[in-house]
Design an enzyme around this catalytic site. Structure first.
Site, PDB file in Angstrom:
ATOM      1  N   HIS A  15       0.878  -1.200   0.000  1.00  0.00           N
ATOM      2  CA  HIS A  15       0.000   0.000   0.000  1.00  0.00           C
ATOM      3  C   HIS A  15       0.902   1.231   0.000  1.00  0.00           C
ATOM      4  O   HIS A  15       1.467   1.608   1.014  1.00  0.00           O
ATOM      5  CB  HIS A  15      -0.900   0.015   1.235  1.00  0.00           C
ATOM      6  CG  HIS A  15      -1.855   1.169   1.263  1.00  0.00           C
ATOM      7  ND1 HIS A  15      -3.198   1.023   1.508  1.00  0.00           N
ATOM      8  CD2 HIS A  15      -1.680   2.505   1.060  1.00  0.00           C
ATOM      9  CE1 HIS A  15      -3.797   2.201   1.472  1.00  0.00           C
ATOM     10  NE2 HIS A  15      -2.885   3.127   1.208  1.00  0.00           N
ATOM     11  N   HIS A  17       1.578   5.339  -1.700  1.00  0.00           N
ATOM     12  CA  HIS A  17       1.221   6.514  -2.507  1.00  0.00           C
ATOM     13  C   HIS A  17       2.502   7.095  -3.092  1.00  0.00           C
ATOM     14  O   HIS A  17       3.365   7.562  -2.346  1.00  0.00           O
ATOM     15  CB  HIS A  17       0.518   7.570  -1.647  1.00  0.00           C
ATOM     16  CG  HIS A  17      -0.754   7.070  -1.033  1.00  0.00           C
ATOM     17  ND1 HIS A  17      -1.971   7.192  -1.658  1.00  0.00           N
ATOM     18  CD2 HIS A  17      -0.981   6.404   0.127  1.00  0.00           C
ATOM     19  CE1 HIS A  17      -2.911   6.642  -0.895  1.00  0.00           C
ATOM     20  NE2 HIS A  17      -2.336   6.147   0.186  1.00  0.00           N
ATOM     21  N   LYS A 105      -9.147  -0.271  -6.017  1.00  0.00           N
ATOM     22  CA  LYS A 105      -9.201   0.383  -4.711  1.00  0.00           C
ATOM     23  C   LYS A 105     -10.539   1.069  -4.498  1.00  0.00           C
ATOM     24  O   LYS A 105     -10.981   1.865  -5.328  1.00  0.00           O
ATOM     25  CB  LYS A 105      -8.069   1.427  -4.611  1.00  0.00           C
ATOM     26  CG  LYS A 105      -8.021   2.206  -3.309  1.00  0.00           C
ATOM     27  CD  LYS A 105      -7.603   1.342  -2.125  1.00  0.00           C
ATOM     28  CE  LYS A 105      -7.761   2.054  -0.790  1.00  0.00           C
ATOM     29  NZ  LYS A 105      -6.637   2.922  -0.449  1.00  0.00           N
ATOM     30  N   HIS A 143     -10.506   1.142   1.683  1.00  0.00           N
ATOM     31  CA  HIS A 143     -10.303   2.146   2.734  1.00  0.00           C
ATOM     32  C   HIS A 143     -11.542   2.044   3.612  1.00  0.00           C
ATOM     33  O   HIS A 143     -12.596   2.592   3.292  1.00  0.00           O
ATOM     34  CB  HIS A 143     -10.150   3.554   2.148  1.00  0.00           C
ATOM     35  CG  HIS A 143      -9.865   4.572   3.210  1.00  0.00           C
ATOM     36  ND1 HIS A 143      -8.663   5.224   3.313  1.00  0.00           N
ATOM     37  CD2 HIS A 143     -10.620   5.003   4.249  1.00  0.00           C
ATOM     38  CE1 HIS A 143      -8.690   6.027   4.370  1.00  0.00           C
ATOM     39  NE2 HIS A 143      -9.873   5.921   4.946  1.00  0.00           N
ATOM     40  N   HIS A 181      -4.632  -0.492   5.683  1.00  0.00           N
ATOM     41  CA  HIS A 181      -4.196   0.202   6.913  1.00  0.00           C
ATOM     42  C   HIS A 181      -5.110  -0.084   8.099  1.00  0.00           C
ATOM     43  O   HIS A 181      -5.727   0.816   8.668  1.00  0.00           O
ATOM     44  CB  HIS A 181      -4.040   1.709   6.694  1.00  0.00           C
ATOM     45  CG  HIS A 181      -5.025   2.344   5.740  1.00  0.00           C
ATOM     46  ND1 HIS A 181      -6.374   2.232   5.891  1.00  0.00           N
ATOM     47  CD2 HIS A 181      -4.848   3.079   4.622  1.00  0.00           C
ATOM     48  CE1 HIS A 181      -6.984   2.883   4.913  1.00  0.00           C
ATOM     49  NE2 HIS A 181      -6.081   3.404   4.124  1.00  0.00           N
ATOM     50  N   ASP A 254       1.347   2.564   3.607  1.00  0.00           N
ATOM     51  CA  ASP A 254       0.470   3.721   3.411  1.00  0.00           C
ATOM     52  C   ASP A 254       1.284   5.016   3.452  1.00  0.00           C
ATOM     53  O   ASP A 254       0.797   6.058   3.918  1.00  0.00           O
ATOM     54  CB  ASP A 254      -0.673   3.763   4.434  1.00  0.00           C
ATOM     55  CG  ASP A 254      -1.716   4.815   4.085  1.00  0.00           C
ATOM     56  OD1 ASP A 254      -1.797   5.210   2.904  1.00  0.00           O
ATOM     57  OD2 ASP A 254      -2.448   5.252   4.996  1.00  0.00           O
TER      58      ASP A 254
END
Ligand code: NCD
Ligand code: ZN
Length: 349
Positions: A15, A17, A105, A143, A181, A254
């Protein structure tokens, strides 16, 4: 344990970004040093809602890779699609056939950074997509937080599990689901109670800190992420789950970089930059839990196995070597305050 180094199969970050443009150039090197592959989140300013955008985004990551100095032999970005109320089952099939997209996602509408295109009504608008994902065995990454001002921010994960994930699982018993997460005891218990079709990623920040850090001596924006850090009991429960070796839990940082101007702001963006020292954090957590022998499962095997990917063949060595986390990192006109800035760590890649 007092060894001076640990060698494990090179981990994957399930995970991550990476952002775009200068921020991508800024952060990519930190991930590539420590990870062979990463599941790349699609919540760019213009979200990655179809295969064509994912191919373009992957190409910009591969281009950025060329500029990284040092001995980088291999890194594979594993792309994801951003689910919307308008995503079609055909688009999912195209994604699968592209060979470069590994998951979809689900951001609930308005739940976090760049989620304004997120899903408003999963059951009403996404049934065909969910059916397709189940058939082609492509994981749905969630999420898992409700966005509802009446629900306390610390309860949003457990409420989401009750309201959405439990009914979703009833309708789609073999859909691969990753709760991203994971941050609560309720979440861990839900995963424990589930079949092998459910898994969860766990970040370093949710295992290193409880929510007091956000308010320690003042309001500290660099510890604000979503899901928000929880109380000590939740933190301890997460560490137990992650370090247990259970194959349903795996590494996902994350890592969510924001420039300092967006963090130290009247309305601070959610996200911790955890990539800089990611593996050192996880080694610390596993060592303190007395479970270092399970680190490789959590970091390098469980995620790959869940995604049906081959395990990596390279290795990573982490050295016992005291080091202080820098207070800031700079690149062009961007500044990031990394997670745990100013703290002393005992491990280094
Ligand atoms: C993430 C981001 O900034 O993109 N922020 C965060 O606090 N984790 C989005 C997300 O994963 O929720
Ligand atoms: Zn994220």
């Amino acid at each position: 344990m007092n060894t001076s180094y640990i060698t494990i199969v090179k981990p994957d970050d399930m995970h991550l970004h990476l952002r775009h443009y200068d921020m991508l150039d800024f952060v990519l090197g930190d991930t590539v040093k420590q990870f062979a592959r990463a599941i790349v989140m699609p919540n760019l300013n213009i979200p990655i809602i179809n295969t064509k955008l994912a191919i373009n985004y992957r190409n910009s990551i591969l281009n950025a890779l060329k500029n990284i100095k040092g001995d980088i032999k291999y890194f594979e970005p594993l792309m994801t699609l951003y689910l919307t109320d308008l995503t079609t089952a055909d688009e999912i099939l195209r994604a699968k056939e592209s060979g470069i997209i590994f998951a979809v996602k689900l951001y609930p509408h308005s739940a976090t950074t760049n989620s304004s295109s997120g899903v408003i009504d999963l059951f009403k608008n996404c049934s065909k997509v969910l059916e397709m994902l189940q058939v082609i065995k492509m994981p749905l990454l969630i999420h898992a937080e409700v966005f509802d001002h009446r629900v306390d921010i610390f309860d949003r994960e457990s409420v989401y599990i009750d309201k959405i994930i439990i009914p979703l699982r009833k309708k789609f018993p073999e859909l691969k689901i990753v709760i991203e997460h994971l941050s609560t005891k309720e979440g861990v218990d839900y995963v424990y109670s589930s079949s092998s079709f459910t898994a969860a990623t766990i970040t370093p920040q949710h295992m290193l800190y409880n929510r007091n850090i956000i308010f320690s001596g003042g309001l500290r924006p660099h510890y604000y992420c979503l899901p928000i850090l929880k109380s000590e009991a939740h933190r301890e429960y997460l560490v137990k789950a992650a370090t247990s070796g259970d194959k349903r839990f795996f590494l996902g940082t994350d890592s969510a970089p924001h420039d300092i101007k967006a963090k130290e702001n009247n309305c601070c963006c959610a996200g911790c930059y955890s990539s800089y020292n990611a593996i050192s954090f996880y080694v610390k957590i596993f060592e303190e839990a007395g479970c270092i022998s399970n680190l490789e499962k959590f970091a390098s095997f469980n995620g790959a196995d869940f995604y049906d990917l081959p395990r990596n063949s390279q290795t990573l060595t982490i050295y016992r070597n005291e080091n202080v986390v820098p207070s800031e990192l700079r690149f062009k006109d961007l500044t990031i305050v990394p997670l745990a800035s100013g703290e002393t760590l005992q491990w280094h890649v």
